[in-house]
Design a protein around this motif. Sequence first.
Motif, PDB file in Angstrom:
ATOM      1  N   GLN A 166       0.824  -1.204   0.000  1.00  8.72           N
ATOM      2  CA  GLN A 166       0.000   0.000   0.000  1.00  8.72           C
ATOM      3  C   GLN A 166       0.866   1.266   0.000  1.00  8.72           C
ATOM      4  N   GLN A 167       1.984   1.236   0.723  1.00  5.85           N
ATOM      5  CA  GLN A 167       2.869   2.394   0.740  1.00  5.85           C
ATOM      6  C   GLN A 167       3.414   2.687  -0.656  1.00  5.85           C
ATOM      7  N   GLN A 168       3.867   1.645  -1.346  1.00  2.21           N
ATOM      8  CA  GLN A 168       4.422   1.874  -2.678  1.00  2.21           C
ATOM      9  C   GLN A 168       3.336   2.228  -3.689  1.00  2.21           C
ATOM     10  N   GLN A 169       2.134   1.729  -3.468  1.00  2.00           N
ATOM     11  CA  GLN A 169       1.031   2.101  -4.343  1.00  2.00           C
ATOM     12  C   GLN A 169       0.750   3.599  -4.249  1.00  2.00           C
ATOM     13  N   ARG A 170       0.794   4.145  -3.034  1.00  2.00           N
ATOM     14  CA  ARG A 170       0.604   5.591  -2.859  1.00  2.00           C
ATOM     15  C   ARG A 170       1.755   6.385  -3.471  1.00  2.00           C
ATOM     16  N   GLN A 171       2.969   5.867  -3.322  1.00  2.00           N
ATOM     17  CA  GLN A 171       4.132   6.570  -3.869  1.00  2.00           C
ATOM     18  C   GLN A 171       4.158   6.535  -5.395  1.00  2.00           C
ATOM     19  N   GLN A 173       1.503   6.768  -7.332  1.00  2.00           N
ATOM     20  CA  GLN A 173       0.419   7.569  -7.906  1.00  2.00           C
ATOM     21  C   GLN A 173       0.923   8.837  -8.603  1.00  2.00           C
TER      22      GLN A 173
END
Length: 289
Positions: A166-171, A173
């Motif tokens: 989830q952290q890398q998914q936000r990064q 974006q």
Amino acid sequence: MQQKRDIAYPQDDISFLDVVSFFLGYWKLVLATFAAGIALAFGYLNIAQKQFEAQALIKVGQVLVSSIGSQLYGSNKPHDNNKDDEKLFSVNFESPAVIAEQFRLPTAFSDTTVESCGVASPEALLPKVRLQPSKSTTSVIELAVRSGSPEAAKLCANAVFEQIRQQQQRQLQPYKADLERIRLDVEANYRENQDLADKMERAGMLQSLYLARRDTALALRQQLNQIRRTQEFDNLPQLLAPVYAPQQQAFPVRSKTIVFGAMAGLLLGLAISALHFSFGKWRQRKQAS
């Protein structure tokens, strides 16, 4: 030379008879400490909290880099629009070492991860989770989680992986948003040049200006295809295999604990016996003198 032969060297204080006497006199003490060491090891195994370990290999998020993508990612890869066989290559969006360093502080763990791992606070979770970059490849993180049961350890490992994903998914974006903006610009330029080249071709205006427009449209179409491939690339972190949580406890290890207790008891008995034996020899020499 004669003087050398006449020198009187001191004789050894401990003879073979002394060694035999030592073992005959102290074998009961050594055996007692040996047995005590084994007994303490079994006692420790009974009271120590059992820990089970879950292991996982996480492939970090990656992006495809091309002549267009390299500008976003900061690569120094040269831009050549006339190269038709230009290949896309994947790079880590974030270094595995950086991700591992983040989890060296308790504040890195989210409330969801702490709850899934069944601990009261992030500080209690910190010593149970270990992340480190793989030594064999540059895109993999080795994850190890310890808990009171294999099921709890597996659940916690999956929670840590989900937090990383989830952290890398936000990064990713902002990167995807910039890539979409560039795609729209390239697509607009491609249509403009292609439409103009088509009009000039229908009008029979096959001069140098037409050839320049056609080559520009071909280069833009190649870049547009690369951007679309980059957008379709599955770049989120993923498990290389399901989390592995064996039923055998990781700590304490029964065989190692028993061997350590036995060796500690044996060495302690020998040390006490040697000190008592040396003290007795010293008293004998002092009385004799």
